[in-house]
Design a protein around this motif. Structure first.
Motif, PDB file in Angstrom:
ATOM      1  N   UNK A 163       0.858  -1.188   0.000  1.00  0.00           N
ATOM      2  CA  UNK A 163       0.000   0.000   0.000  1.00  0.00           C
ATOM      3  C   UNK A 163       0.893   1.237   0.000  1.00  0.00           C
ATOM      4  N   UNK A 164       0.812   2.003  -1.077  1.00  0.00           N
ATOM      5  CA  UNK A 164       1.662   3.172  -1.262  1.00  0.00           C
ATOM      6  C   UNK A 164       0.987   4.396  -0.639  1.00  0.00           C
ATOM      7  N   UNK A 165       1.688   5.014   0.301  1.00  0.00           N
ATOM      8  CA  UNK A 165       1.178   6.195   1.002  1.00  0.00           C
ATOM      9  C   UNK A 165       1.874   7.429   0.440  1.00  0.00           C
ATOM     10  N   UNK A 166       1.095   8.445   0.134  1.00  0.00           N
ATOM     11  CA  UNK A 166       1.661   9.685  -0.397  1.00  0.00           C
ATOM     12  C   UNK A 166       2.547  10.339   0.659  1.00  0.00           C
ATOM     13  N   UNK A 167       3.716  10.859   0.262  1.00  0.00           N
ATOM     14  CA  UNK A 167       4.655  11.447   1.229  1.00  0.00           C
ATOM     15  C   UNK A 167       4.255  12.866   1.624  1.00  0.00           C
ATOM     16  N   UNK A 168       3.084  13.016   2.216  1.00  0.00           N
ATOM     17  CA  UNK A 168       2.603  14.343   2.609  1.00  0.00           C
ATOM     18  C   UNK A 168       3.294  14.837   3.872  1.00  0.00           C
ATOM     19  N   UNK A 169       3.671  13.900   4.763  1.00  0.00           N
ATOM     20  CA  UNK A 169       4.295  14.286   6.013  1.00  0.00           C
ATOM     21  C   UNK A 169       3.313  14.688   7.091  1.00  0.00           C
ATOM     22  N   UNK A 170       2.022  14.632   6.787  1.00  0.00           N
ATOM     23  CA  UNK A 170       1.018  15.083   7.765  1.00  0.00           C
ATOM     24  C   UNK A 170       0.294  13.890   8.402  1.00  0.00           C
ATOM     25  N   UNK A 171      -0.584  13.244   7.635  1.00  0.00           N
ATOM     26  CA  UNK A 171      -1.346  12.110   8.164  1.00  0.00           C
ATOM     27  C   UNK A 171      -1.898  11.318   6.993  1.00  0.00           C
ATOM     28  N   UNK A 172      -2.497  10.178   7.318  1.00  0.00           N
ATOM     29  CA  UNK A 172      -3.118   9.354   6.286  1.00  0.00           C
ATOM     30  C   UNK A 172      -4.409   9.998   5.800  1.00  0.00           C
ATOM     31  N   UNK A 173      -4.704   9.792   4.535  1.00  0.00           N
ATOM     32  CA  UNK A 173      -5.950  10.292   3.975  1.00  0.00           C
ATOM     33  C   UNK A 173      -7.107   9.378   4.391  1.00  0.00           C
ATOM     34  N   UNK A 174      -8.298   9.930   4.329  1.00  0.00           N
ATOM     35  CA  UNK A 174      -9.484   9.125   4.676  1.00  0.00           C
ATOM     36  C   UNK A 174      -9.622   7.922   3.763  1.00  0.00           C
ATOM     37  N   UNK A 175      -9.258   8.096   2.478  1.00  0.00           N
ATOM     38  CA  UNK A 175      -9.327   6.981   1.537  1.00  0.00           C
ATOM     39  C   UNK A 175      -8.361   5.872   1.932  1.00  0.00           C
ATOM     40  N   UNK A 176      -7.167   6.240   2.409  1.00  0.00           N
ATOM     41  CA  UNK A 176      -6.194   5.235   2.846  1.00  0.00           C
ATOM     42  C   UNK A 176      -6.734   4.433   4.022  1.00  0.00           C
ATOM     43  N   UNK A 177      -7.276   5.123   5.009  1.00  0.00           N
ATOM     44  CA  UNK A 177      -7.805   4.431   6.187  1.00  0.00           C
ATOM     45  C   UNK A 177      -8.979   3.529   5.827  1.00  0.00           C
ATOM     46  N   UNK A 178      -9.878   4.037   4.970  1.00  0.00           N
ATOM     47  CA  UNK A 178     -11.054   3.259   4.588  1.00  0.00           C
ATOM     48  C   UNK A 178     -10.662   2.011   3.820  1.00  0.00           C
ATOM     49  N   UNK A 179      -9.754   2.150   2.861  1.00  0.00           N
ATOM     50  CA  UNK A 179      -9.354   0.998   2.041  1.00  0.00           C
ATOM     51  C   UNK A 179      -8.624  -0.044   2.866  1.00  0.00           C
ATOM     52  N   UNK A 180      -7.676   0.380   3.676  1.00  0.00           N
ATOM     53  CA  UNK A 180      -6.928  -0.587   4.488  1.00  0.00           C
ATOM     54  C   UNK A 180      -7.831  -1.278   5.509  1.00  0.00           C
ATOM     55  N   UNK A 181      -8.833  -0.553   6.011  1.00  0.00           N
ATOM     56  CA  UNK A 181      -9.771  -1.161   6.945  1.00  0.00           C
ATOM     57  C   UNK A 181     -10.601  -2.239   6.263  1.00  0.00           C
ATOM     58  N   UNK A 182     -10.925  -2.041   4.990  1.00  0.00           N
ATOM     59  CA  UNK A 182     -11.754  -3.010   4.269  1.00  0.00           C
ATOM     60  C   UNK A 182     -10.970  -4.263   3.860  1.00  0.00           C
TER      61      UNK A 182
END
Length: 432
Positions: A163-182
């Motif tokens: 799972x590739x996370x964008x290097x924003x440096x802030x926090x995970x996006x809602x889409x990232x949390x939702x997809x990984x949870x599913x």
């Protein structure tokens, strides 16, 4: 085991039992004796059959999924670049036959297309979940066949999800949390911070800690390297502490000193992909290919697939124990389900018959009512016609009487006219 003899000597005594020159026959030495050869048999068998490994890459378009896969296997797979203008999320599936010395690997890479590019991202995870479940279902159907073809069947179940996370440096996006949870209960998730060279080391460590805290707060389970094997326990324990891994991919060779390395050339220096002080690419490669590939496949089969299999069999009505908590065989469950299905079919057939007869009665009542309406309408029209006929007959009678009266008046008028003419003629004659 007994010690291995170097050679075996044979003596042929003569009649006088006098010793003669011995003929020594040397035997070739074997590497192993007894059942300690079993591991080598398994290794040889596995090498002959080859290995399979299926990777799912989830991440936004342009985040570096293809480049990282090329770098991992040191092969340029030559895939076309994806566009940002997809109306929905899709999947690209490619299978490659790789070989390293005498070891063959059948690699399947599944990549998301258009992930995170839509305005409404609510259902972006559904194609991913559907694909993973479809592979589990295909394997389950293969298991349930009478004649199974395990040796010829290509196991397409996903062994690991990068799972590739964008290097924003802030926090995970809602889409990232939702997809990984599913998908955390369906596949082994390895979170990666893509393009880690865009973040400073201090910010990168803070970003890693924040990601792990958010995953823990949302009860998202990621893959943990096993530490029960003493030979790799220390390495895997250190690997677990580095999650999520910060990776950089590159197939370009850059000159550093007197040697060529894979990396990226910047105006301020060179980032070496295989330098552990620059990024975690080497840790990822060692984890996936060197130490934990078989564990990933085992976790997929014994944990994720087994959970899906139990869910599907329970949904079909199969259980391990009966109503009295006693073990029940598959045959008994099958016969019970068959009887239940037969009774259900009979009930449905009876209901259909009753419904059919009810509809026939309703149609007959409707037809009778329509027939009665038509009959009443016919009688009404018949009475109207009879009344009209009587009126016409009456008018005809009156008309006939008027015609007779007319002829009478005409005849009287003609006779009167004749008489008048004769009188006038007599008067003229008289005057003469």
């Amino acid at each position: 085991m007994a010690e291995k003899p170097a050679c075996v000597s044979s003596q042929i005594p003569n009649d006088e039992d006098t010793p003669k020159e011995e003929n020594i026959r040397c035997l070739p030495l074997l590497d192993h004796f007894g059942f300690e050869c079993l591991p080598h048999q398994l290794v040889n068998r596995s090498i002959q059959q080859g290995f399979t490994f299926n990777i799912l890459c989830v991440g936004e378009t342009g985040i570096g999924k293809s480049t990282l896969i090329d770098t991992l296997f040191n092969t340029n797979f030559k895939e076309q670049k994806s566009s940002h203008f997809y109306s929905h999320v899709g999947l690209k599936i490619h299978t490659y036959e790789l070989q390293e010395t005498n070891v063959q690997l059948k690699l399947t890479v599944v990549k998301t297309v258009g992930y995170g590019d839509q305005i409404n991202k609510e259902a972006s995870y559904k194609p991913i979940v559907d694909y993973i479940d479809a592979q589990f279902e295909a394997y389950l159907q293969e298991e349930l066949k009478i004649k199974r073809s395990y040796f010829n069947y290509h196991d397409s179940r996903i062994h690991v999800c990068l799972y590739f996370i964008s290097p924003t440096g802030h926090s995970l996006k809602s889409l990232d949390l939702l997809t990984m949870k599913k998908i955390d209960s369906k596949v082994n998730i390895v979170p990666l911070i893509a393009k880690a060279d865009t973040i400073s080391k201090n910010d990168l460590q803070k970003f890693k800690a924040k990601i792990m805290n958010e995953l823990a707060e949302n009860s998202i389970q990621i893959y943990q390297c096993p530490v029960d094997d003493e030979t790799i326990a220390q390495m895997n324990s250190s690997m677990n502490e580095h999650f999520p891994l910060a990776v950089v991919g590159s197939m370009e060779e850059v000159k550093v000193g007197k040697r060529m390395v894979r990396g990226r050339q910047y105006p301020w220096g060179v980032l070496q992909v295989e330098n552990e002080s620059h990024c975690d690419f080497v840790k990822l490669r060692d984890m996936l290919l060197c130490t934990n590939m078989e564990d990933l496949k085992e976790q997929t089969h014994t944990r994720h697939y087994e959970q899906y299999r139990c869910y599907r069999l329970r949904k079909m009505g199969f259980t391990d124990v009966g109503p009295d908590n006693q073990p029940i065989s598959f045959q008994e469950i099958y016969e019970a389900k068959r009887q239940e299905f037969h009774e259900q079919c009979q009930r449905e057939e009876e209901q259909l018959k009753q419904r059919f007869m009810q509809r026939i009665k309703e149609k007959e009542a409707t037809f009778k009512e329509a027939e009665k309406e038509l009959q009443d309408k016919f009688e009404h029209l018949k009475r109207v016609q009879q009344e009209e006929t009587l009126k016409l007959e009456e008018e005809r009678r009156k008309l006939d009487e008027e015609i007779i009266e007319f002829y009478k008046m005409r005849a009287a008028s003609e006779s009167l006219q004749t008489q008048t003419c004769s009188n006038v003629k007599k008067d003229k004659e008289r005057k003469k």
